[in-house]
Structures are given as C-alpha cells and as structure tokens.
Design an enzyme around this catalytic site. Structure first.
Site, PDB file in Angstrom:
ATOM      1  N   GLN A  48       0.834  -1.198   0.000  1.00  0.00           N
ATOM      2  CA  GLN A  48       0.000   0.000   0.000  1.00  0.00           C
ATOM      3  C   GLN A  48       0.872   1.252   0.000  1.00  0.00           C
ATOM      4  OE1 GLN A  48      -2.202  -0.803   3.560  1.00  0.00           O
ATOM      5  NE2 GLN A  48      -0.405  -0.766   4.848  1.00  0.00           N
ATOM      6  N   HIS A  99     -11.931   5.288  18.057  1.00  0.00           N
ATOM      7  CA  HIS A  99     -11.243   4.204  18.762  1.00  0.00           C
ATOM      8  C   HIS A  99     -11.857   3.902  20.125  1.00  0.00           C
ATOM      9  CE1 HIS A  99      -8.205   5.186  15.640  1.00  0.00           C
ATOM     10  NE2 HIS A  99      -8.124   3.875  15.611  1.00  0.00           N
ATOM     11  N   ASP A 114      -1.761   1.374  13.202  1.00  0.00           N
ATOM     12  CA  ASP A 114      -1.420   2.710  13.704  1.00  0.00           C
ATOM     13  C   ASP A 114      -1.279   2.751  15.218  1.00  0.00           C
ATOM     14  OD1 ASP A 114      -4.086   2.596  14.564  1.00  0.00           O
ATOM     15  OD2 ASP A 114      -4.799   3.735  12.836  1.00  0.00           O
ATOM     16  N   ASP A 128      -0.753  -7.262  11.757  1.00  0.00           N
ATOM     17  CA  ASP A 128      -0.915  -6.308  10.657  1.00  0.00           C
ATOM     18  C   ASP A 128      -0.002  -6.736   9.518  1.00  0.00           C
ATOM     19  OD1 ASP A 128      -2.040  -3.243  10.223  1.00  0.00           O
ATOM     20  OD2 ASP A 128      -0.231  -3.670   9.079  1.00  0.00           O
ATOM     21  N   ASP A 184      -0.275 -11.912   7.067  1.00  0.00           N
ATOM     22  CA  ASP A 184      -1.663 -11.918   6.621  1.00  0.00           C
ATOM     23  C   ASP A 184      -2.536 -12.478   7.734  1.00  0.00           C
ATOM     24  OD1 ASP A 184      -3.921 -13.819   5.306  1.00  0.00           O
ATOM     25  OD2 ASP A 184      -3.644 -12.014   4.092  1.00  0.00           O
ATOM     26  N   ALA A 185      -3.591 -11.761   8.086  1.00  0.00           N
ATOM     27  CA  ALA A 185      -4.415 -12.150   9.233  1.00  0.00           C
ATOM     28  C   ALA A 185      -5.030 -13.529   9.045  1.00  0.00           C
ATOM     29  CB  ALA A 185      -5.513 -11.105   9.458  1.00  0.00           C
ATOM     30  N   ASP A 202      -9.919  -4.288  12.893  1.00  0.00           N
ATOM     31  CA  ASP A 202      -9.869  -2.900  12.417  1.00  0.00           C
ATOM     32  C   ASP A 202      -9.183  -2.843  11.056  1.00  0.00           C
ATOM     33  OD1 ASP A 202     -10.181  -0.171  12.410  1.00  0.00           O
ATOM     34  OD2 ASP A 202      -8.428   0.230  13.653  1.00  0.00           O
TER      35      ASP A 202
END
Length: 510
Positions: free
Chosen positions: A244, A274, A298, A318, A352-353, A370
């Site tokens: 990305q 949040h 983040d 993540d 990768d989740a 999220d």
C-alpha cells in the site's frame, strides 16, 4: 545468429519488459486513485491489449525501407508517453475538474498502439536480415515472454515498493530511449538517412532522454506535489510498501493518515472512533486478559486497550511492517498512540491475518478487527464467512469480537452485509454506530460466537473523552433514516460486500 540479429532479439526483451511495465503502472495507479482493483486492472488490460492489436495492424503500413527509422521513432514515443504517464496522471488527478478517466484511457490507448507496432517491426527487420522464419518467431516470442516474466516479478517485489510508480515509469521510459539510441548508433549505416536527418533523430533522442532523466531525478518531488495538491495539507511521511501507499499529513495540530488515498483517521477526532471500537467490548468482558487486534497498525486501538491494567497480553497482526514501523518510531505518531508499541504487553506480528489465524493456536477474550474498508477483493476476503468462522476458533466462549463495518448511513448495504455475514458465520450480533466528524456516521458490530447476551455498558473504568452512559445508549439505537436493507452475506465466491461498497459510495466520493 550474427551480432545485429542478436541485438535486435535482445531489444525484444527490453521492449516487452517496458510494454508490460506501462500496463502494470496504469493498472496500479488506477486502483490506487479510483479503487476497485479488479475493475481497474481488467479494464486497463482490456483497453491496452485492444490498442496493441490496432498497433500490430497499423504496422503493416510502415514501408520496408523505413523500418529502422520508424522503430527508433516508436521507441522514443513509447519512452516519452510511457515514462511520463504515472507522473502526469498523479498530477492530473489532483485537479478537481480534470477529465482523469478520459486521459487515463487515452494514454493507455496511445501507449498500447505504439507498443503493438514494435514487435511486428522487429520481426520484419529480422526477416529482412535473412533470419529463418521458424527461428525468428521462436526467438522473438521467447524473449518477448521472458521480458514479460521479468517485469511481472520485479514490478511488485522491487520496483513499485522501492522506486514508486512515478520513478518506475521514468526508468522504463529511459530503457525505451536507450534502445532507440542504440539502434540509431548500431544500424546508422542501414538507416538510409542523410547525416542531417540522423543528427535530427539523435537530437530528439537526447531531448527525450534528458526530459526522462530530469523526471527520474525529480520523481519524489513530483509525487510530493501531486499528493500535496490531492490531500491539501503538508505531507510529513510518504511511504510505498509492497502492499500500500501510506501518506501522513499535518495541518496545524491535525495529523491524518491516508492509505492508498483513503482517509484512515484524523487526530482531531480519532478518539471517538477508537473509544467506540474498543471500550464497549472490553467493558463487557470484565476479565479480559488476552486481546487480539487484527489490522490497527497505527497503534490507536492498542492505546485504548492498554488503558486496562488487567490486560496481560495483546497480539497485533498487521500485514505491513512499514506501517507498524512508522507508528513505532515517528515522533508525532508515537506521541499520538502514546508509545503503544513499546508496551511490553504487546506482540506485533506482521503477517496476513487469515494465514496467521490458520496456524496460530492462541485463544483470546476479545478480538478487535480494524481492517481498511472492503474496497477490493483482497480486503473483502477479510470480511467473509470463512474468515469469521476461522476467527471464532480463537475467541473464548464468553468473549466478544468487534468489527469496524463502514457507515450505516452512507453505505447501508455494506454495513448490514457485514452484520449478515457474521450471522451466517454463527455469531450473535449487536450493531452500533458513532458520529466521527472526519468520517461522518460510522458503524461497528459487536459479535459473539459463544455468549448469548450483551448489554451496553453504563459506566467505564478508564478515562474517556467521548463515551459515557448516554452516548453509549445512543450508539446502539438506529434512527429511521438508517434502515436495514435486504443484503446477502459476503462469501469468497461472490464477494458481495465489495460490490455493495462500490455501489454505496459511488456518488458520495469522487
């Protein structure tokens, strides 16, 4: 095979590499700026191949005695149009009234026609040089496909993440120009041109090469200008990863994160998002000691979780290490997440989740999901029935899952599709929403694979800026202008959520 023929065949490798590179750059840029990667890549590839077919047909009208000269001209034109394409499109997109799609497909068509003429001209040149036809075809196509293979591997793994799309475009433009210069020099005696005409061609090649070199050197500045015009604020971080494009902007005290051009948070109101995402779940699972965060690179969801002293361990998964590294080290961003990644209770996994869930054996009391919005199929799979079933294996019987689920006001079918997908996967659900000024009305869904009841909390054990008993009660109530539409669950074989998302936001966003 003599030296001249060998060099022409080598030129095929470079020409094929450059041609595919421009196609990939256009597709990646369209996906980045317009979203819906499947549609963008499909339409770009279709238009490009059609244009190449036109170019192949047009090549028949090039006279035999002008093949070398026209090949040099073609290489310069391809290098110029292809080299500047990414920079031009970036700058154009930042102009609100610019006909971006028209220019995008016009560029793709022009480059495709020019590239489509190249290989037929090379084959005719080789045939005129007494190359055996069967050998000619096999060699040309072999090097054509090898060039395509090389770029298809280098582009996503090395070029795009390390150089960026703009600099990569200029690099391949220089490659085309180098082929033109080499052809002009090596075959100068066969061009059939006067010294004055050869000098004019050399001058044109030098001008194109100089322009592309200047663009290559100024690529970062061009990208910065275009993104500054697009986002409107000072850019303090801009990173391209294999996954990305990350851009962080600042205006006064407002920090904003954009992923692939889409706003992820504003520091002025992210606490609303949040707190709403994290606190209702953690207040409802009073004994929560182990928490899973999927996405959230983040660290802002982490910041909320770590307020609870009873939480002993948080695993954050993540995909992008550049994301978690940025928010672990950049001073302003570390201050925003309150050094969440430095907390000894936190373990960061860059993976990768879905793949991580398949191999992990850990169980959690609360799972916070999220992910970015489901704007393409690669993200849409993370909102699917199989993914949620896989996640349920890692959540305790009394545990809760909470998912950011887009906007129930602006994207109602997308929002309620997430709810329907969770129910299809065997969860009980409790939808809710909160007003986040930078996003508008935003939606979340609490879900439980095991427990049968949930009551919104009336008090919070940690300091809050947004949530109290009244706002929490309001979050779980939907006004009449946010009705539940009829939708189907999101399955891997249909990815209905991606379709809903594109249709919902069409007309809301540019």
């Amino acid at each position: 095979m003599n030296r001249g023929n060998a060099l022409l065949v080598l030129a095929v490798f470079v020409v094929a590499s450059c041609g595919l590179a421009y196609e990939l750059i256009a597709g990646a840029l369209a996906s980045y700026l317009l979203g819906d990667s499947i549609l963008q890549f499909s339409s770009i590839i279709g238009a490009y191949l059609f244009a190449m077919g036109i170019g192949s047909w047009v090549s028949r009208y090039v006279a035999d005695d002008a093949l070398l000269a026209r090949f040099v001209d073609l290489e310069l034109l391809v290098g110029l149009f292809g080299g500047v394409s990414a920079a031009a499109l970036f700058l154009l997109f930042a102009l609100e009234s610019a006909p971006f799609r028209l220019v995008l497909y016009a560029l793709v068509t022009v480059i495709g026609v020019l590239v489509g003429m190249e290989i037929p001209l090379v084959m005719r040149m080789l045939h005129r040089r007494q190359a055996k036809f069967s050998d000619l075809v096999s060699r040309v196509l072999t090097f054509d496909y090898l060039g395509a293979l090389a770029v298809s591997l280098l582009f996503p793994l090395v070029l795009a993440p390390r150089l960026g799309l703009v600099r990569t475009g200029f690099l391949f433009g220089l490659c085309n120009t180098a082929i033109a210069v080499w052809t002009l020099w090596h075959f100068r005696a066969e061009l059939g041109l006067s010294a004055r005409l050869r000098g004019a061609m050399a001058w044109r090649a030098g001008m194109v090469g100089a322009a592309l070199l200047a663009g290559f050197a100024a690529s970062d500045r061009l990208t910065h200008w275009s993104e500054r015009a697009l986002f409107g604020d000072e850019i303090i971080h801009a990173i391209s990863s294999p996954y990305q494009r990350l851009v962080v902007t600042r205006w006064k005290d407002d920090l904003r994160l954009y992923i692939n051009g889409n706003l992820q948070f504003s520091s002025r109101d992210e606490y609303r998002y949040h707190e709403a995402l994290v606190l209702p779940a953690l207040e409802s699972v009073r004994g929560a000691r182990r928490v899973l965060v999927l996405g959230g690179g983040d660290g802002l969801a982490l910041r909320q979780i770590l307020k609870y002293p009873q939480v002993e361990h948080v695993t954050l998964v993540d995909l992008d290490p550049r994301m978690t590294s940025l928010f672990s080290h950049a001073e302003a961003l570390v201050a925003l997440n309150q050094h969440a990644f430095s907390d000894p209770r936190v373990t960061v996994v860059n993976a990768d989740a879905g793949q991580w869930l398949q191999t992990a054996a850990d169980m959690f009391d609360v799972a916070i999901v999220d992910f970015p919005d489901p704007s393409n199929f690669s993200i849409g799979k993370l909102y699917s029935v199989p993914f949620y079933r896989l996640l349920s294996r890692h959540v305790a019987d009394t545990g809760l899952v909470v998912i950011q689920a887009t906007s129930p006001y602006f994207a109602p079918r997308s929002y309620w599709c997430v709810d329907a997908t969770l129910k299809e996967a065997g969860y009980r659900t409790w939808p809710y929403h909160a007003l986040v000024p930078s996003f508008g009305e935003w939606g979340f869904i609490l879900a439980a694979p095991g427990r049968a009841d949930f009551r919104p909390p009336t008090t919070y054990r940690v300091p809050t800026r947004f949530l109290d008993a009244d706002t929490t009660h309001q979050m779980f109530s939907f006004a009449p202008d946010m009705p539940r539409p009829q939708v189907e669950p999101n399955r891997l074989n249909n990815q209905s959520l991606v379709r809903y998302f594109e249709e919902d936001w069409h007309g809301v966003l540019r």
